[in-house]
Structure formats: C-alpha cells, structure tokens
Design an enzyme around this catalytic site. Structure first.
Site, short mmCIF file in Angstrom:
data_model
loop_
_atom_site.label_atom_id
_atom_site.label_comp_id
_atom_site.label_asym_id
_atom_site.label_seq_id
_atom_site.Cartn_x
_atom_site.Cartn_y
_atom_site.Cartn_z
N GLU A 330 0.85 -1.16 -0.09
CA GLU A 330 0.06 0.16 0.00
C GLU A 330 0.81 1.22 0.20
OE1 GLU A 330 -3.95 -1.49 2.65
OE2 GLU A 330 -2.07 -0.84 3.59
N CYS A 331 0.73 2.11 -0.92
CA CYS A 331 1.31 3.36 -1.06
C CYS A 331 2.76 3.35 -0.81
CB CYS A 331 0.53 4.39 -0.05
SG CYS A 331 0.84 6.15 -0.35
N GLY A 332 3.53 3.53 0.32
CA GLY A 332 4.66 3.45 0.65
C GLY A 332 5.44 2.20 0.23
#
EC number: 6.3.5.11
Length: 460
Positions: A330-332
């Site tokens: 997720e994201c990072g």
C-alpha cells in the site's frame, strides 16, 4: 469498561487539535488516569503520538469507511480497561466526506458513539464573538452533545476571562480552560502532516512539557467530569479472538513503513494469520517461513538512500514475491516495489524493481480523498465480486513506459479511475485499505496464503 469518553473537536483545521489532544492525554496520564486514544478519520500519523504518550495503541474510527456498529465496537473494545477515552477529531467538527452531509465527520462519530464533545475554539483577536461561534456550532446540529469549550490562542489570562464570560453567558456550557499561542510547543509538520513519532526518537520531555502546560491552564478534573457517557452496548461482535495460526504473514514495519490500522492486524489474526514483523531499514530479510507479505505505507522517500543501500533486503523481498507469496503493498510499500523513487531534487534511488516504472516525488499534493474500490479480474483480494473502502494521500506520481495490469477500479470525488499494479500474487497501489470495510478481503488473502503454502510444500 470505562464510561468516560470525550471527543476533542475543532471549529476548523489548525486549531490545533492534535497539540491539545496530546497535552490532555499527557495531563490525564500524569494525574494517574489510564487514557485510551482514538483518531476520527483515516489519518495514520496522529495516532502514533497518542500511542506514544498514553502507552496504549490508539485506534482510528472512521464512519465512512466502516459500518457504524464496527465504529462502536472498536471504541468499546479498546476502552475496556481505560479510565477515560480521548477521541481526536478531524478537520472542523462538521467536515467529512462531502460538504452536504455530516457523513464521515467528527460530528457523526460523536453521534454514533453517543459521546460528549469538547469544542476547541480559536479565540485570537476576539472576545464576545467567540460566543457567536460556539452558539452557531450548537444550533447547527442540536443533537450533538457539546458539553464544554477550550479557548485556544488567547493573548493573556485577562483575554481568557473575557472569552469565558461571553461563552458561558450566551451558550450555557462551561469553558474549562485555555491555551496561549506557544510556537515552541507546535509539533513540526511535513508533506504528509505531522512527523511520525517513530522518527522523532525520545518524546517524553515534549509530552511532559505539554502535559504540564495543559495542567496549568485547563481544569483536568472538570474535563474528566464532563466525559461521563452512556455505556456502548455491543450485541453481535464483529471482532473475534485470534484463531489458531494457519499461515504466517510477514509485515514490513519501521520508520519507513508504519501506516497500518491495528484492526487490519486483528482481523488477519482472527482469520488464522500469524504476523511476523521485519524492518527493511535495519537490514532485516523477509522471514524464510513466511506465507504472505504485507508492506504498508509510510515515508520511504525520506529513507530512500538507506533503502537503496539495503541490497540484501531488496533481494529478499523480490525473491519472496517471485516465489509466490501473496503480497499486498500500500502506497509507500507500492513505491518501494517500483524501479526507483525520484526525490524532489531529481535524485533517483533504486528500489526493489518488481513494478516497472518510477515514482516521482512532488511538492504539490498528488491525490487526497476516500476511495470506493473494486478489484480487477484476477485480483485475489477481491474474489467474490466484493467492494472495499480506503483512501489516498500522497505527494508522488507513478510513471511507467511499459504496459501493466492495474489492480483496482477506484471511485472518488472526481469519478472513476484505474489504480495500482497487479501481477499474479502481487497486489500494489496507492490506496490504503481498512479491512473493516470488507472483511472478505482478509478471508481471501488468508486463503490465498494457504493455497500458496500448500503449493510450495507439494513442490518439495
């Protein structure tokens, strides 16, 4: 279970609620109370401060991503052995998913949980006008239980007395104290908001100073008195005790990757997953016996140079995914799995290289808001034609010159878009999920881990 809880609501962002919330938590803890923290909305960062000062895991309560029964259960479960719960609001009291309803707002959370509200008002350069602001908030949603006020940014004790007299006469609720403008006690901000406490190191002196400041100008015992609330009844529990572990999921968790909802972990455990943490920043590899991999969001761009130098870690992550571990990034975590991160000074740091393309950081916000999510065909998390909810908040954009399969279709305020990256057992993207929005996601992930585990064993 404690029946004392209090929503800390602001008239707007920048009141500042977080500094006051941390100070209240610290002062209550110094007074001997066991304090449980909550954060309204999806923000990951403020709860890290709550957790550090209270020494209890703070929880997110989001009335758009989660069913109302789940919000109530999260509050009830986490508050069981606390003396008082402090629930930090988000934005202004009535601000939520859209400007036409209270959906997703702090006000809605206060109604769902039947919690009293302490309103924080910016009183700079005003006296009687502060009463008009408070009365407006009272009348806008009369069923919200605003029980008191804290005056913020007052110029002096004399100024506070003027504000207090006006509000108490016109609004008939107590003003329990005030805070002066004090730039020295302002928590530093960065492109994703408040710096995570995990990066700041030792915060005890800051908490002690802030707690003492609150104690000096706010009536803590009055705050405790106002927090009395009805018991939250849970008739059909959603969260269950952890079941016997059937699979092991490795979780990347350190200063670079620390954006996780505690309920996501608890739902995974309840479904039969044992969670084993490892730190990419510290050079720790993916555990050899892992059956799945979870790489959450955080600040990989702030640690890009260190992550780029962790050759063995990157090889370990790449090998784990290539051998079939069902993975959610997720994201990072998504950024970490790309070819590289390009920082705002145009320096490119090489990452894991499983997702073809680069992430480029920028000074302007790239995406912000809630997302309704459906999976693309073949996305193992979304088997059974399910939907989930999440949010995006990032200052980077992904660029790729190669064709790839998006992981999701997401719907936000600006309409539909394809999002993320999918390749067999790897699901990655900018979207942060709350598994409480669709517990079937958790079941799908654990089942996928079981199948992958069996396949590897059969191949031996």
């Amino acid at each position: 279970m404690s029946n004392r809880r209090l929503v800390i609501a602001g008239t707007g962002s920048g009141v500042p609620k977080t500094t006051l919330t941390i100070g209240l938590m610290a002062a209550l803890k110094q007074a001997g109370y066991r304090v449980q923290g909550f954060k309204c909305g999806p923000d990951y960062i403020d709860p890290t401060y709550h957790t550090a000062v209270t020494e209890r895991t703070s929880r997110n309560i989001d009335s758009w991503m989660l069913e109302h029964d789940m919000v109530r259960e999260i509050v009830a479960r986490a508050s069981q052995d606390a003396d008082i719960s402090i629930m930090e609001g988000v934005m202004g009291f009535f601000d939520g998913k859209n400007p036409l309803t209270n959906e997703g707002s702090t006000a809605e959370i206060s109604l769902i949980t039947n919690s009293p509200v302490l309103l924080v008002v910016n009183c700079a350069s005003m006296a009687r006008s502060a009463a008009a602001i408070v009365k407006g908030f009272q009348q806008f949603l009369p069923e919200a239980n605003i029980v008191g006020v804290i005056a913020n940014r007052v110029g002096s004790e004399g100024h506070y007395k003027l504000v207090k007299a006006a509000i108490e006469q016109e609004c008939h609720i107590p003003v329990v104290g005030y805070l002066k403008t004090n730039d020295e006690l302002t928590i530093p901000e960065r492109h994703l908001g408040l710096i995570p406490s995990i990066e700041r190191g030792e915060l005890t002196p800051f908490f002690e100073q802030l707690g003492q400041l609150v104690h000096d100008t706010i009536d803590i015992e009055k705050v405790y008195e106002l927090a009395l609330a009805p018991k939250i009844e849970i008739n059909d529990p959603i969260f269950t005790k952890p079941s016997v572990p059937q699979v092991k999921i490795a979780v990347a968790r350190d200063a670079a990757f620390n954006f996780y909802y505690e309920e996501n972990f608890e739902l995974l455990k309840a479904c039969g997953a044992e969670l084993v943490e490892f730190s990419p920043l510290k050079g720790e590899m993916v555990p050899q016996d892992a059956d799945g991999l979870y790489i959450g969001g955080g600040f990989p761009e702030e640690f890009a140079e260190t992550l780029a130098q962790q050759i063995d870690v990157k090889n370990s992550v790449r090998a784990a995914i290539q051998k079939g571990l069902p993975t959610l990034a997720e994201c990072g975590g998504f950024m970490f799995l790309t070819d590289g991160i390009v920082t705002t000074d145009d320096t490119c740091y090489e990452m894991v290289g499983l997702i073809p393309g680069q992430v480029r950081m920028q000074t302007k916000l790239a995406a912000l808001g809630y997302r309704e999510v459906t999976g693309k065909p073949g996305n193992f998390l979304f088997k059974g034609d399910i939907q989930a909810k999440g949010h995006e908040f990032h200052y980077s954009t992904f660029y790729s010159e190669k064709e790839f399969s998006p992981a999701y279709d997401t719907k936000g305020m600006r309409g539909m878009k394809e999002e993320g990256y999918m390749n067999n057992n790897l699901i990655a993207g900018y979207t942060h999920f709350h598994f409480g929005s669709s517990t079937k996601m958790v079941e799908n992930w654990v089942e996928q881990c079981k199948a992958a585990k069996k396949e590897r064993r059969d191949a031996v």
